[in-house]
Motif scaffolding. Structure first.
Motif, short mmCIF file in Angstrom:
data_model
loop_
_atom_site.label_atom_id
_atom_site.label_comp_id
_atom_site.label_asym_id
_atom_site.label_seq_id
_atom_site.Cartn_x
_atom_site.Cartn_y
_atom_site.Cartn_z
N THR A 1 50.72 17.03 -9.51
CA THR A 1 50.08 15.80 -9.97
C THR A 1 48.60 16.01 -10.23
O THR A 1 47.95 16.85 -9.60
N GLY A 2 48.08 15.23 -11.17
CA GLY A 2 46.65 15.28 -11.47
C GLY A 2 45.83 14.29 -10.67
O GLY A 2 44.60 14.26 -10.81
N ILE A 3 46.48 13.50 -9.82
CA ILE A 3 45.77 12.45 -9.07
C ILE A 3 44.65 12.99 -8.18
O ILE A 3 43.57 12.39 -8.11
N PRO A 4 44.83 14.13 -7.47
CA PRO A 4 43.69 14.64 -6.67
C PRO A 4 42.45 14.92 -7.53
O PRO A 4 41.32 14.74 -7.06
N LEU A 5 42.64 15.33 -8.77
CA LEU A 5 41.51 15.58 -9.66
C LEU A 5 40.83 14.27 -10.02
O LEU A 5 39.60 14.19 -10.11
N LEU A 6 41.63 13.23 -10.25
CA LEU A 6 41.05 11.92 -10.52
C LEU A 6 40.26 11.41 -9.32
O LEU A 6 39.12 10.93 -9.47
N LYS A 7 40.81 11.52 -8.12
CA LYS A 7 40.13 11.04 -6.92
C LYS A 7 38.80 11.75 -6.73
O LYS A 7 37.78 11.13 -6.38
N HIS A 8 38.78 13.06 -7.00
CA HIS A 8 37.53 13.81 -6.89
C HIS A 8 36.50 13.28 -7.88
O HIS A 8 35.32 13.13 -7.54
N ARG A 9 36.95 12.97 -9.10
CA ARG A 9 36.03 12.45 -10.12
C ARG A 9 35.52 11.06 -9.76
O ARG A 9 34.34 10.74 -9.95
N LEU A 10 36.39 10.23 -9.21
CA LEU A 10 35.97 8.87 -8.85
C LEU A 10 34.92 8.88 -7.75
O LEU A 10 33.99 8.06 -7.76
N HIS A 11 35.05 9.81 -6.81
CA HIS A 11 34.07 9.90 -5.73
C HIS A 11 32.69 10.33 -6.22
O HIS A 11 31.69 10.16 -5.51
N GLN A 12 32.62 10.87 -7.44
CA GLN A 12 31.34 11.29 -8.00
C GLN A 12 30.61 10.16 -8.72
O GLN A 12 29.44 10.30 -9.07
N LEU A 13 31.29 9.04 -8.95
CA LEU A 13 30.69 7.94 -9.70
C LEU A 13 29.64 7.20 -8.86
O LEU A 13 29.78 7.10 -7.64
N PRO A 14 28.61 6.66 -9.50
CA PRO A 14 27.58 5.91 -8.77
C PRO A 14 28.14 4.68 -8.04
O PRO A 14 27.63 4.30 -7.00
N ASP A 15 29.20 4.09 -8.61
CA ASP A 15 29.80 2.91 -7.98
C ASP A 15 31.12 3.24 -7.29
O ASP A 15 32.06 2.45 -7.28
N ALA A 16 31.16 4.42 -6.69
CA ALA A 16 32.41 4.90 -6.06
C ALA A 16 32.93 3.95 -4.98
O ALA A 16 34.14 3.89 -4.74
N ASP A 17 32.02 3.21 -4.35
CA ASP A 17 32.44 2.30 -3.28
C ASP A 17 32.89 0.94 -3.81
O ASP A 17 33.22 0.04 -3.02
N ASN A 18 32.92 0.79 -5.14
CA ASN A 18 33.32 -0.50 -5.72
C ASN A 18 34.52 -0.34 -6.67
O ASN A 18 34.72 -1.14 -7.57
N ILE A 19 35.32 0.69 -6.44
CA ILE A 19 36.43 0.98 -7.34
C ILE A 19 37.73 0.40 -6.81
O ILE A 19 38.05 0.52 -5.62
N SER A 20 38.48 -0.22 -7.69
CA SER A 20 39.85 -0.64 -7.42
C SER A 20 40.76 0.07 -8.42
O SER A 20 40.34 0.42 -9.53
N ILE A 21 41.99 0.30 -8.02
CA ILE A 21 42.98 0.94 -8.89
C ILE A 21 43.95 -0.11 -9.40
O ILE A 21 44.45 -0.94 -8.63
#
Length: 320
Positions: free
Chosen positions: A160-180
């Motif tokens: 799955t590519g999901i671990p790669l997505l999670k890594h990218r999301l944690h790099q975003l400035p608003d990482a603490d405001n993300i919903s899926i």
């Protein structure tokens, strides 16, 4: 005696479309050595193929990186795939990041042809190598039950590519405001356990007359950066409708991730950031992997698109 945890050396062959991805994989791991094939055609259009340095394959771990992007390239790649294990390879791994007929896995009425089953039957007849059945690496196949379509001559390894997505999301400035967000129940069933640490929103498609309308089923998008997650995108119509619903329910930003950006007939163009009023407000980011090499190359450096490479994940999979 072999050294514990020693990486196995792998000879990696690849199709023309996948050359860039193959080079990225080899650059990541010293244990992966690229090999070449002469992809030629006779005057009548049928393949005229030659596997270079075939004698060197004997007793070696061999892999082939495929891309079944269209029916016209599948036969020539199958010809190589069926030939490689017969060259006395110690083991054979087929890496097919995108299983293209995966969404055609069921019959809804008599006469429907489930081409996912057809493709699985073809791949199940790959010759056994000296090391046993072929390892078949596929990313985010459309339906997990498709593993049962394969015969005993192949061992499907679903990544799955999901671990790669999670890594990218944690790099975003608003990482603490993300919903899926999931565009339907199928996507939720497929991915929610891998993304359970994020607040979730689930959409649903309901029929109104002759139309199928996207509605919010559960969860809150208000004030959040909502990332829509699915396995693949074709025309993108469902994602666009889902984005509209999320924005209407107060989402601060909407982005999207799909492992497989199929985008037939360049349908990715409808997502591009343009100068038209409001167009840049639709999708802040649109992440895809390079499982579909032609698409990955076409959308490179075109906002809101960003390619997350599977190279590292594939390099790890080749060591299984």
């Amino acid at each position: 005696m072999e050294t514990p945890n020693k990486k196995k050396d792998v000879l990696l062959f690849y199709c023309v479309e996948s050359e860039e991805l193959a080079r990225k994989i080899a650059a990541i791991s010293d244990s992966i050595q690229l090999q070449s094939i002469n992809w030629r055609s006779f005057a009548d259009g049928f393949p005229n193929l030659f596997i270079n340095n075939a004698q060197d394959i004997r007793g070696r771990h061999v892999a082939f990186l495929a891309s079944f992007s269209s029916p016209c390239v599948i036969f020539e790649q199958l010809s190589v795939i069926f030939a490689l294990p017969r060259l006395f390879a110690a083991s054979f791994t087929l890496v097919l990041p995108f299983f293209p007929t995966g969404s055609f896995e069921r019959m809804e009425e008599e006469g429907d042809v489930a081409t996912a089953f057809t493709m699985a039957r073809i791949l199940s007849n790959i010759p056994i190598s000296r090391g046993g059945p072929t390892s078949l690496v596929i990313y985010d196949i459309h339906a997990l039950q498709e593993r049962f379509y394969f015969g005993d001559h192949v061992l499907p390894c679903f990544e799955t590519g999901i671990p790669l997505l999670k890594h990218r999301l944690h790099q975003l400035p608003d990482a603490d405001n993300i919903s899926i967000a999931f565009p339907d129940d199928g996507a939720w069933k497929r991915f929610h356990k891998q993304l359970q640490h994020f607040p979730m929103v689930v959409c649903i498609k309901v029929r109104e007359g002759d139309k199928r309308i996207v509605r919010l089923k559960e969860g809150s998008a208000a004030g959040r950066h909502v990332v829509i997650v699915d396995d693949l995108v074709q025309s993108g119509g469902t994602l666009i409708e889902c984005q509209k619903v999320l924005a209407a329910h107060g989402a601060a930003k909407v982005s999207a991730y799909v492992t497989h950006g199929v985008f037939p007939k360049q349908s990715w163009e409808r997502f591009m950031h343009k100068n038209e009023e409001g167009s840049e407000k639709a999708f802040a980011h649109f992440w895809i992997t390079d499982s579909c090499p032609t698409t990955a190359k076409a959308i490179e450096n075109k906002p809101p698109f960003e390619v997350i490479s599977l190279a590292g994940s594939i390099a790890d999979a080749l060591q299984i």
